[in-house]
Design a protein around this motif. Sequence first.
Motif, PDB file in Angstrom:
ATOM      1  N   PHE A  21       0.940  -1.159  -0.064  1.00  0.00           N
ATOM      2  CA  PHE A  21       0.165  -0.032  -0.209  1.00  0.00           C
ATOM      3  C   PHE A  21       0.883   1.193   0.073  1.00  0.00           C
ATOM      4  N   ILE A  22       0.659   2.206  -0.918  1.00  0.00           N
ATOM      5  CA  ILE A  22       1.294   3.484  -0.845  1.00  0.00           C
ATOM      6  C   ILE A  22       0.141   4.570  -0.638  1.00  0.00           C
ATOM      7  N   ASP A  32      -4.337   3.227   9.731  1.00  0.00           N
ATOM      8  CA  ASP A  32      -5.620   3.005   9.593  1.00  0.00           C
ATOM      9  C   ASP A  32      -5.833   1.890   8.742  1.00  0.00           C
ATOM     10  N   ALA A  33      -4.888   1.544   7.645  1.00  0.00           N
ATOM     11  CA  ALA A  33      -4.683   0.591   6.748  1.00  0.00           C
ATOM     12  C   ALA A  33      -4.572  -0.766   7.266  1.00  0.00           C
ATOM     13  N   ARG A  71      -5.638  -6.073   9.716  1.00  0.00           N
ATOM     14  CA  ARG A  71      -5.721  -7.094  10.595  1.00  0.00           C
ATOM     15  C   ARG A  71      -6.929  -7.735  11.059  1.00  0.00           C
ATOM     16  N   LYS A  72      -8.080  -6.966  11.096  1.00  0.00           N
ATOM     17  CA  LYS A  72      -9.462  -7.145  11.106  1.00  0.00           C
ATOM     18  C   LYS A  72      -9.708  -8.354   9.819  1.00  0.00           C
ATOM     19  N   ALA A  73      -9.282  -8.215   8.678  1.00  0.00           N
ATOM     20  CA  ALA A  73      -9.422  -8.996   7.384  1.00  0.00           C
ATOM     21  C   ALA A  73      -8.573 -10.196   7.546  1.00  0.00           C
ATOM     22  N   GLY A  74      -7.736 -10.185   8.665  1.00  0.00           N
ATOM     23  CA  GLY A  74      -6.851 -11.614   8.816  1.00  0.00           C
ATOM     24  C   GLY A  74      -5.330 -11.300   8.627  1.00  0.00           C
ATOM     25  N   VAL A 132     -11.921   1.723   4.354  1.00  0.00           N
ATOM     26  CA  VAL A 132     -11.263   2.625   5.332  1.00  0.00           C
ATOM     27  C   VAL A 132     -12.006   4.059   4.735  1.00  0.00           C
ATOM     28  N   PRO A 133     -12.505   4.794   5.561  1.00  0.00           N
ATOM     29  CA  PRO A 133     -12.890   6.254   5.431  1.00  0.00           C
ATOM     30  C   PRO A 133     -11.895   7.028   4.772  1.00  0.00           C
ATOM     31  N   CYS A 134     -10.792   7.009   5.237  1.00  0.00           N
ATOM     32  CA  CYS A 134      -9.708   8.115   4.962  1.00  0.00           C
ATOM     33  C   CYS A 134      -9.050   7.638   3.740  1.00  0.00           C
TER      34      CYS A 134
END
Length: 235
Positions: free
Chosen positions: A136-137, A145-146, A151-154, A205-207
Amino acid sequence: MTVTKQTIYTHGQLLLSIVERHTGERLVAATKRAGAHGGTIILGRGTAESSLLESLGIGDSEKDVVLTLATDEQTGPIMAALRSSEMREKHIRGVAMLIDVTDILRHVRSDEADSVSSAERRSPMKTQDDHVLITFIVNRGYADDAMLAARKAGAKGGTVLNARGTGSEEDVKFFGISLVPEKEILLILVEAAQSDAILQAVRKVPCLAEPGSGIAFCTAVEDFITLGTKANDQR
């Protein structure tokens, strides 16, 4: 006599190693003894949960990220050196992975170009679907936040690098990203089956949902080992 040079493209591998801070130089020295020509060290920080620190060596602490470009012929001896018991004695802990590089730009003398076979120039990509590296860039301040969404996705953890944007106006038009100079690069190694869920989670993610907030891509990992464990000698 003037010797002309020719530019060719060859196949190779990128060895990406993430180790504890101040041990990157020792890792580069070990890979050079195994045939590598050198490496590049970038300062990063880990984001993994503390329970994983013992097994992966990637905690919430400062890291050395080492990039080593090697030919297909060099990668075997280099990976063997990293798996050796000597590496444990050097107290180098972390992870190292091979990433396929389809094109390495090389400048050779014209009289040497013919000696580079077509197979070496365009070697077929090896198949390894066990793990992928998600990169991710994002704009500075968004990596945590990313990582939380990933982490919540595994995802188990990742490494954040501080960087700066160098895109031109044409790049912005093509990628749809904004010219914010301060960037963060988030590297997450996951099982291939998890990649889609993690990408979708981070995208929401909102941001990061705003246009120009960042980009993401996946890269197949050729090989994957953990450093500083006895399991290295068994692979």
